[in-house]
Write a protein that holds these residues in place. Structure first.
Motif, PDB file in Angstrom:
ATOM      1  N   ASP A  26       0.836  -1.195   0.000  1.00  9.93           N
ATOM      2  CA  ASP A  26       0.000   0.000   0.000  1.00  9.93           C
ATOM      3  C   ASP A  26       0.874   1.249   0.000  1.00  9.93           C
ATOM      4  OD1 ASP A  26      -2.261  -1.512   0.080  1.00  9.93           O
ATOM      5  OD2 ASP A  26      -2.414  -1.475   2.273  1.00  9.93           O
ATOM      6  N   PRO A  27       0.387   2.317  -0.613  1.00  8.92           N
ATOM      7  CA  PRO A  27       1.176   3.546  -0.603  1.00  8.92           C
ATOM      8  C   PRO A  27       1.347   4.097   0.811  1.00  8.92           C
ATOM      9  CG  PRO A  27      -1.004   3.938  -1.521  1.00  8.92           C
ATOM     10  CD  PRO A  27      -0.877   2.455  -1.326  1.00  8.92           C
ATOM     11  N   ALA A  28       2.380   4.884   0.946  1.00 10.84           N
ATOM     12  CA  ALA A  28       2.717   5.416   2.269  1.00 10.84           C
ATOM     13  C   ALA A  28       1.700   6.447   2.713  1.00 10.84           C
ATOM     14  CB  ALA A  28       4.104   6.053   2.218  1.00 10.84           C
ATOM     15  N   ASN A  29       1.426   6.436   3.997  1.00  7.66           N
ATOM     16  CA  ASN A  29       0.767   7.580   4.605  1.00  7.66           C
ATOM     17  C   ASN A  29       1.784   8.171   5.583  1.00  7.66           C
ATOM     18  OD1 ASN A  29      -0.687   9.451   5.923  1.00  7.66           O
ATOM     19  ND2 ASN A  29      -2.339   8.101   6.571  1.00  7.66           N
ATOM     20  N   LEU A  30       2.447   9.215   5.137  1.00 10.54           N
ATOM     21  CA  LEU A  30       3.561   9.752   5.909  1.00 10.54           C
ATOM     22  C   LEU A  30       3.149  10.854   6.885  1.00 10.54           C
ATOM     23  CD1 LEU A  30       6.209   9.853   3.048  1.00 10.54           C
ATOM     24  CD2 LEU A  30       6.119   8.263   4.961  1.00 10.54           C
ATOM     25  N   THR A  31       1.854  11.120   6.943  1.00 12.03           N
ATOM     26  CA  THR A  31       1.449  12.246   7.789  1.00 12.03           C
ATOM     27  C   THR A  31       1.786  11.995   9.252  1.00 12.03           C
ATOM     28  OG1 THR A  31      -0.746  11.275   7.796  1.00 12.03           O
ATOM     29  CG2 THR A  31      -0.385  13.119   6.308  1.00 12.03           C
ATOM     30  N   GLY A  32       1.594  10.774   9.718  1.00 12.73           N
ATOM     31  CA  GLY A  32       1.894  10.466  11.114  1.00 12.73           C
ATOM     32  C   GLY A  32       3.373  10.622  11.408  1.00 12.73           C
ATOM     33  N   ALA A  33       4.208  10.134  10.472  1.00 16.45           N
ATOM     34  CA  ALA A  33       5.654  10.220  10.668  1.00 16.45           C
ATOM     35  C   ALA A  33       6.108  11.675  10.652  1.00 16.45           C
ATOM     36  CB  ALA A  33       6.374   9.423   9.578  1.00 16.45           C
ATOM     37  N   ARG A  34       5.524  12.446   9.765  1.00 18.40           N
ATOM     38  CA  ARG A  34       5.898  13.854   9.657  1.00 18.40           C
ATOM     39  C   ARG A  34       5.516  14.607  10.945  1.00 18.40           C
ATOM     40  NH1 ARG A  34       5.014  18.672   6.761  1.00 18.40           N
ATOM     41  NH2 ARG A  34       6.789  19.066   5.398  1.00 18.40           N
ATOM     42  N   THR A  35       4.303  14.293  11.415  1.00 20.08           N
ATOM     43  CA  THR A  35       3.853  14.921  12.654  1.00 20.08           C
ATOM     44  C   THR A  35       4.775  14.547  13.805  1.00 20.08           C
ATOM     45  OG1 THR A  35       1.579  14.892  11.888  1.00 20.08           O
ATOM     46  CG2 THR A  35       1.902  15.113  14.256  1.00 20.08           C
ATOM     47  N   ALA A  36       5.183  13.271  13.848  1.00 17.84           N
ATOM     48  CA  ALA A  36       6.080  12.817  14.918  1.00 17.84           C
ATOM     49  C   ALA A  36       7.403  13.568  14.855  1.00 17.84           C
ATOM     50  CB  ALA A  36       6.321  11.311  14.779  1.00 17.84           C
ATOM     51  N   LEU A  37       7.907  13.773  13.640  1.00 16.48           N
ATOM     52  CA  LEU A  37       9.183  14.484  13.497  1.00 16.48           C
ATOM     53  C   LEU A  37       9.066  15.920  13.989  1.00 16.48           C
ATOM     54  CD1 LEU A  37      12.102  14.802  12.501  1.00 16.48           C
ATOM     55  CD2 LEU A  37      11.183  15.287  10.221  1.00 16.48           C
ATOM     56  N   TYR A  38       8.015  16.609  13.562  1.00 22.72           N
ATOM     57  CA  TYR A  38       7.894  18.011  13.966  1.00 22.72           C
ATOM     58  C   TYR A  38       7.587  18.137  15.457  1.00 22.72           C
ATOM     59  CZ  TYR A  38       8.743  20.008   9.472  1.00 22.72           C
ATOM     60  OH  TYR A  38       9.371  20.401   8.336  1.00 22.72           O
ATOM     61  N   SER A  39       6.889  17.131  15.967  1.00 22.07           N
ATOM     62  CA  SER A  39       6.656  17.121  17.404  1.00 22.07           C
ATOM     63  C   SER A  39       7.989  16.996  18.147  1.00 22.07           C
ATOM     64  CB  SER A  39       5.719  15.962  17.735  1.00 22.07           C
ATOM     65  OG  SER A  39       5.614  15.819  19.119  1.00 22.07           O
ATOM     66  N   ALA A  40       8.873  16.128  17.624  1.00 19.25           N
ATOM     67  CA  ALA A  40      10.191  15.971  18.246  1.00 19.25           C
ATOM     68  C   ALA A  40      11.027  17.237  18.083  1.00 19.25           C
ATOM     69  CB  ALA A  40      10.912  14.776  17.629  1.00 19.25           C
ATOM     70  N   LEU A  41      10.797  17.945  16.986  1.00 20.57           N
ATOM     71  CA  LEU A  41      11.513  19.199  16.765  1.00 20.57           C
ATOM     72  C   LEU A  41      10.996  20.312  17.667  1.00 20.57           C
ATOM     73  CD1 LEU A  41      11.687  19.103  12.885  1.00 20.57           C
ATOM     74  CD2 LEU A  41      13.665  19.507  14.332  1.00 20.57           C
TER      75      LEU A  41
ATOM     76  N   GLY B  23      23.355  22.152  12.487  1.00 17.79           N
ATOM     77  CA  GLY B  23      23.247  23.604  12.412  1.00 17.79           C
ATOM     78  C   GLY B  23      22.156  24.148  13.318  1.00 17.79           C
ATOM     79  N   PRO B  24      22.000  25.469  13.288  1.00 20.79           N
ATOM     80  CA  PRO B  24      21.074  26.124  14.225  1.00 20.79           C
ATOM     81  C   PRO B  24      19.602  25.960  13.851  1.00 20.79           C
ATOM     82  CG  PRO B  24      22.087  27.738  12.783  1.00 20.79           C
ATOM     83  CD  PRO B  24      22.727  26.414  12.449  1.00 20.79           C
ATOM     84  N   ASP B  25      19.320  25.458  12.660  1.00 17.64           N
ATOM     85  CA  ASP B  25      17.920  25.405  12.229  1.00 17.64           C
ATOM     86  C   ASP B  25      17.538  23.969  11.877  1.00 17.64           C
ATOM     87  OD1 ASP B  25      15.389  25.959  11.424  1.00 17.64           O
ATOM     88  OD2 ASP B  25      15.943  27.175   9.679  1.00 17.64           O
ATOM     89  N   PRO B  26      17.440  23.094  12.886  1.00 20.14           N
ATOM     90  CA  PRO B  26      17.147  21.696  12.576  1.00 20.14           C
ATOM     91  C   PRO B  26      15.792  21.504  11.891  1.00 20.14           C
ATOM     92  CG  PRO B  26      17.049  22.071  14.951  1.00 20.14           C
ATOM     93  CD  PRO B  26      17.621  23.310  14.330  1.00 20.14           C
ATOM     94  N   ALA B  27      14.850  22.392  12.176  1.00 24.88           N
ATOM     95  CA  ALA B  27      13.523  22.206  11.573  1.00 24.88           C
ATOM     96  C   ALA B  27      13.610  22.272  10.051  1.00 24.88           C
ATOM     97  CB  ALA B  27      12.556  23.257  12.101  1.00 24.88           C
ATOM     98  N   LEU B  66      17.046  12.750  14.341  1.00 23.66           N
ATOM     99  CA  LEU B  66      17.050  14.074  14.956  1.00 23.66           C
ATOM    100  C   LEU B  66      17.770  14.031  16.307  1.00 23.66           C
ATOM    101  CD1 LEU B  66      15.940  17.032  14.960  1.00 23.66           C
ATOM    102  CD2 LEU B  66      13.940  16.123  16.148  1.00 23.66           C
ATOM    103  N   ASP B  67      17.433  13.010  17.110  1.00 24.46           N
ATOM    104  CA  ASP B  67      18.043  12.907  18.446  1.00 24.46           C
ATOM    105  C   ASP B  67      19.565  12.720  18.357  1.00 24.46           C
ATOM    106  OD1 ASP B  67      15.586  13.163  19.561  1.00 24.46           O
ATOM    107  OD2 ASP B  67      15.290  11.030  19.971  1.00 24.46           O
ATOM    108  N   HIS B  68      20.000  12.049  17.312  1.00 20.45           N
ATOM    109  CA  HIS B  68      21.425  11.732  17.196  1.00 20.45           C
ATOM    110  C   HIS B  68      22.105  12.561  16.107  1.00 20.45           C
ATOM    111  CE1 HIS B  68      19.732   8.158  19.223  1.00 20.45           C
ATOM    112  NE2 HIS B  68      20.898   8.150  19.855  1.00 20.45           N
TER     113      HIS B  68
END
Lengths: 373, 203
Positions: A26-41, B23-27, B66-68
């Motif tokens: 099935d094709p990817a649904n990357l929205t969850g992964a993207r949200t997780a990344l920005y949440s971590a950011l 760098g300073p802008d990881p986002a 990101l963490d590493h």
């Protein structure tokens, strides 16, 4: 190891089998992964320029962002949604029954003017890896001839200054993301309203070519995104039947609740500015059948006209945590006194009630193509 | 492998496949990284462990990256092998899921070909049967061998990139790949799908 009795695969056969194995996932649904990344950011998630099938094709490159800093459009809605029920919104009930259609004489035109603040996100470019986001004030004017098989015209322009959400004008210009001005208006003409003849699908971005026109109106693909008189004539007149028609016309797309798509299709049709009062009435009542639709009183369109909004919340998307910047409430705004569809807005849930897109639509009758009054 | 000196040289922008992640802008950097690499990484992972697990693994890969990020050394590896290396580590927790999927594929086709020995020739000509045979064979490979083979074939990484991803010498990658392919070519025709394990039937 290999038994000599058995034939040995060639490298090509092995590669072909490798290429064929599990290649039908099935094709990817990357929205969850993207949200997780920005949440971590710890950053609000920019929403990518995406093809929004709810917008007409000329707006497909526009994207919604949650507006955190662009003050001009940050509007707080103090009243909040009220429970959906047509009996609880007498103004809306009036809109359902009272509008009149303009009657065009031969040679006259419908003049439909949409003004909309839409945002654009640019992630990297030829000379940068930075992300830029800006809002621009789009004006789209359309002239529709009384005889719709005749020549239509559409003029699209971006007016005024961009409002920068991420980055600055100078930074973006330095790396070639934007040029110094908004450029000349784009003007399209075509018979039958076929302004985007190369756009067969709904999920296309901006047209490859800006020359309009197929020779026969029969070639024009009518539908919610391009309603024609014949297409309108074939619509049901009963809300329940209209809902069934919407269900028929909108195949389910994974991850998007059907109701959100139905709502978007109705908005697409209304945004054409060509929907008769009778059909509009049926569409409003159809939307009220959708359990997720909410009515909000006292909502201003881009011009400041106050109306009643009917909206649907896309936070219901499965897999998306509520409160993320993916979610928004998409609303159509109706002036219940003048009985008109007057614009749209998109409201992000955080900060509460932040308006991310806002538009107005006005329609009038003019005597020549290109004139505005 | 000849590369320009990895030493940062003042005004030169970083190579596109070796960005500065610290760098300073990881986002901005990680947003771009995600958009460039997540779709292909997901395709690769979905082929190995299915779409649902791949959804989570893509998220875990980027959050781990990101963490590493301060551990990423552009002088040592391209960012793509680095991401696939993280994904490979995460994938180790899902060996059972991968084996289950391979066995399921192996059985799927082999069950259609149980009519008798006379069908064996036709079966070998049948691409689907060949895929089933391959699935059965991959299920008996060691995880390390399977990793090298599929990073090459499905992720499209070069031996040098796989060496960077798995932190092993490139020569080891090449010899392992050669050995695995030779074994598969010879053995895939003889491997019968393993019988279903109890857990294959539920979950």
């Amino acid at each position: 190891m290999a038994d000599q009795v058995h034939p040995i695969w060639t490298d090509d056969e092995l590669d072909a089998a490798l290429a064929g194995l599990h290649n039908d996932r099935d094709p990817a649904n990357l929205t969850g992964a993207r949200t997780a990344l920005y949440s971590a950011l710890g950053e609000p998630e920019p929403i990518m320029p995406r093809s929004r099938r709810r917008w007409p094709q000329w707006a497909a490159a526009a994207a919604v962002v949650a507006l955190l800093v662009a003050g001009a459009l940050v509007v707080r809605n103090g009243t909040g949604p009220v429970p959906k029920a047509s009996t609880a919104v007498p103004g809306l009930q009036k809109a359902v029954t009272g509008a009149q259609d303009p009657v065009l004489k031969p040679g006259q035109y419908h003049y439909i003017r949409v003004e909309a603040w839409w945002s654009t996100t640019v992630v990297g470019g030829p000379r940068t890896t930075k992300t830029f986001e800006y809002l621009a004030d789009n004006v789209i004017e359309t002239w529709v001839p009384a005889d719709q098989t005749q020549t239509w015209m559409q003029r699209r322009s971006i007016v005024g200054q961009r409002k920068w959400v991420i980055g600055t004008e100078a930074e973006a210009e330095a790396v070639g993301i934007v040029s110094g001005n908004n450029g000349a208006p784009t003007q399209l003409t075509a018979p039958c309203g076929d302004l985007f003849p190369n756009q067969s699908g709904l999920d296309q971005s901006l047209p490859q070519t800006l020359q309009g026109g197929t020779p026969s109106c029969a070639d024009v693909h009518a539908g919610w995104q391009h309603p024609t008189p014949a297409w309108f004539a074939g619509l049901p007149t009963d809300p329940q039947a209209m809902l069934a028609r919407l269900r028929h016309d909108v195949p389910g797309v994974t991850g998007t609740p059907d109701d959100v798509q139905f709502f978007g299709d109705v908005a697409d049709a209304l945004r054409s500015g060509l929907v008769s009062a009778k059909v509009t009435s049926v569409l409003y009542r159809t939307l009220l059948l959708l359990p997720e639709v909410r009515v909000t009183q006292h909502v201003a369109n881009l011009d400041g006209r106050i109306g009643v909004a009917m909206g649907i919340d896309s936070t219901a998307k499965p897999g998306l945590p509520s409160g993320t910047y993916h979610s928004e409430r998409q609303e159509i705004i109706i002036d219940p006194v003048a009985n008109q569809f007057i614009g749209e807005r998109a409201v992000a849930p955080a900060p509460v009630g932040t308006v991310s897109d806002l538009s107005s639509i006005t329609t009038s009758v003019v005597h020549s193509i290109g004139s505005t009054r | 492998m000849t590369r320009p000196s990895p030493e940062p040289s003042g005004d030169d922008p970083p190579e596109p496949d070796r960005p500065d992640l610290s760098g300073p802008d990881p986002a901005a950097v990680f947003g771009k990284l995600f958009d460039e690499h997540a779709p292909a990484l997901h395709r690769y992972l979905a082929r190995r462990v299915g779409t649902t697990i791949a959804d989570d693994l893509v998220a875990d890969t980027f959050v781990t990256a990101l963490d590493h990020r301060h551990r990423y050394d552009p002088a040592r590896a391209g960012v793509r092998p680095w991401l696939y290396g993280i994904a490979s580590n995460l994938l180790r927790r899902h060996v059972r899921d991968e084996l289950r999927a391979l066995r399921a594929t192996a059985r799927l086709v082999s069950e259609r070909h149980q009519d008798g020995p006379e069908n064996r020739v036709a079966e070998r000509l049948d691409a689907k049967a060949r895929i089933a045979r391959l699935a059965a064979a991959l299920a008996v490979l060691s995880p390390d061998d399977r990793e090298v083979l599929l990073l090459t074939s499905w992720a499209g990484l070069s031996p040098v990139e796989i060496a960077q991803a798995l932190d092993i010498p490139a020569g080891t990658v090449r010899s392992r790949l050669h050995r695995v392919r030779r074994w598969l070519r010879a053995s895939a025709t003889t491997i019968e799908p393993a019988p279903a394990l109890p857990e294959d039937h539920h979950g």
